[in-house]
Design an enzyme around this catalytic site. Structure first.
Site, mmCIF file in Angstrom:
data_model
loop_
_atom_site.group_PDB
_atom_site.id
_atom_site.type_symbol
_atom_site.label_atom_id
_atom_site.label_comp_id
_atom_site.label_asym_id
_atom_site.label_seq_id
_atom_site.Cartn_x
_atom_site.Cartn_y
_atom_site.Cartn_z
ATOM 1 N N ASP A 90 57.368 77.854 -26.684
ATOM 2 C CA ASP A 90 56.986 79.091 -26.012
ATOM 3 C C ASP A 90 56.883 80.214 -27.044
ATOM 4 O OD1 ASP A 90 56.583 81.176 -24.285
ATOM 5 O OD2 ASP A 90 58.418 80.872 -23.121
ATOM 6 N N ASP A 148 50.682 80.470 -23.410
ATOM 7 C CA ASP A 148 51.576 80.526 -24.569
ATOM 8 C C ASP A 148 52.758 79.570 -24.460
ATOM 9 O OD1 ASP A 148 52.922 81.865 -22.556
ATOM 10 O OD2 ASP A 148 53.904 83.221 -23.955
ATOM 11 N N GLU A 149 52.649 78.567 -23.629
ATOM 12 C CA GLU A 149 53.810 77.740 -23.323
ATOM 13 C C GLU A 149 53.361 76.302 -23.064
ATOM 14 O OE1 GLU A 149 57.219 78.199 -19.953
ATOM 15 O OE2 GLU A 149 55.667 79.706 -20.039
HETATM 16 MG MG LIG Z 1 56.059 83.252 -24.080
#
Ligand SMILES: [Mg+2]
Length: 386
Positions: free
Chosen positions: A7, A102-103
């Protein structure tokens, strides 16, 4: 311990700080601007110290931290950076499940001989991401998805945490129920009202009473609270198909018009295939006649496809061979299946000019929306938009 949860830290804000060094060390808030009704998308850790958080109204963020630099989000840029980061993750395992921009989860079972232990892989990922994109990424390692995500959350920012059995026995019982993946603030509040504050509280609570709060998910949450989660990491290639279809307002028989629509469908579907970084090995068209009979034609190909015109050529050929060309239709559909991750596919030696054209069209669609650009031959049909 084969599941990694990766993340990026304060993603949008970190990208802006990277691209504008004068913002480093300052509170940066990406999202709605203070005078607007927008909300905070991401804020830097400097802004978090003032109590600013994601999804907070921009007005409230401004009251808490008026000196913050407020920026509108640059989504196309974040998508490009995200693709670079996911490409790095992909180097270490083909089994990658994106949770958001983003993960992602990575299953590194079977990757150890090549890259070493899970902890070593996590270190290499952190290092590659920092070297190649200038961003910090937190990585949690555990035996399943729930615990890996928990490890990331507990170790952020710039985290690296492995949750083994000993740590789980120590950490899990005292965690607040809001840390359980899937328990939102409303459910957490209802649990608190029933006297359930921690994971240990939840496990001690009578199951039948718990069910009045958690409903059909009760057993699933009890499993999570016991540190168990059997959900596999699903890579995008597990998606079965990507397709679009259109039902005509009036039955259509005109071949030219149907070919035109087939081209439009091909462009839409191919765009989605490319956007998911996939490549399709099967193209299917679906035709429904006015008497509601549905016909499909499929072609499976040795070489995967993702280009507008390649998919269109295949679809057009199937339409002409279908015996329905020139007949009345009330619905037309096109889908791509047998989807594989594009990175796993042997790349063609040279990108042909159609690939380059598709790339330019995709960039324009990303920037200005899908209505912004269409192939010239689609413009003849004025006013038709799907
Ligand atoms: Mg993040």
């Amino acid at each position: 311990m084969n599941i990694l949860h990766c993340d990026l830290d304060a993603f949008y804000a970190s990208v802006e700080q990277r691209d504008h060094p004068e913002l480093v060390g300052k509170p940066v808030i990406v999202g709605g601007l203070p005078g607007s009704r927008g909300v905070v998308s991401t804020c830097s850790y400097e802004a978090r110290e003032y109590g600013v958080c994601s999804a907070m109204p921009a007005k409230q963020a401004y009251r808490l931290c008026p000196q913050a630099v407020f920026l509108p989000p640059d989504i196309p840029k974040y998508i490009r950076v995200s693709q670079d980061v996911f490409a790095i993750l992909h180097r270490y395992s083909p089994v990658l499940e994106a949770l958001s921009i983003d993960e992602a989860f990575l299953d590194v079972s079977g990757c150890h001989r090549l890259f070493g232990s899970s902890a070593q892989i996590a270190k290499m990922i952190k290092n590659d991401v920092l070297q190649e994109t200038g961003l910090l990424i937190s990585v949690g390692i555990a035996a399943n998805k729930f615990l890996a995500k928990l490890a990331t959350n507990l170790s952020k920012p710039n985290g690296l945490m492995e949750l083994g059995n000993d740590e789980i026995a120590e950490i899990l019982p005292s965690l607040p129920v809001s840390e359980i993946w899937g328990i939102g603030s409303k459910t957490a509040h209802r649990l608190n009202k029933a006297g359930i504050y921690t994971i240990a509280d939840l496990l001690e609570f009578p199951r039948s009473k718990l069910e009045t709060i958690l409903g059909s998910n009760t057993d699933f949450y009890i499993q999570l609270c016991s540190g168990k989660d059997s959900r596999p990491v699903l890579s995008r290639s597990d998606r079965k198909s990507i397709g679009n279809e259109i039902t005509f307002p009036v039955d259509l028989a005109d071949q030219k018009e149907i070919e035109q629509l087939l081209l439009e469908l091909s462009c839409q579907v191919a765009y989605r295939v490319r956007h998911a970084s996939l490549i399709a090995h099967t193209v299917t068209i679906k035709m429904r006649t006015p008497d509601f009979q549905t016909f499909t034609r499929s072609q499976t190909l040795q070489q995967g496809v993702d280009a507008d015109l390649t998919i269109y050529d295949i679809a057009l050929n199937m339409y002409h061979q279908s015996g329905l060309a020139g007949k009345h239709l009330r619905l037309l559909g096109l889908s791509c299946s047998k989807l594989l991750e594009r990175n796993l596919e042997q790349p063609a030696l040279f990108a042909d000019e159609n690939d380059i054209l598709d790339k330019i069209i995709d960039d324009m669609k990303d920037k200005f929306g899908s209505a912004a650009i269409k192939r010239g031959s689609l413009l003849n049909k004025k006013g038709r938009n799907m």
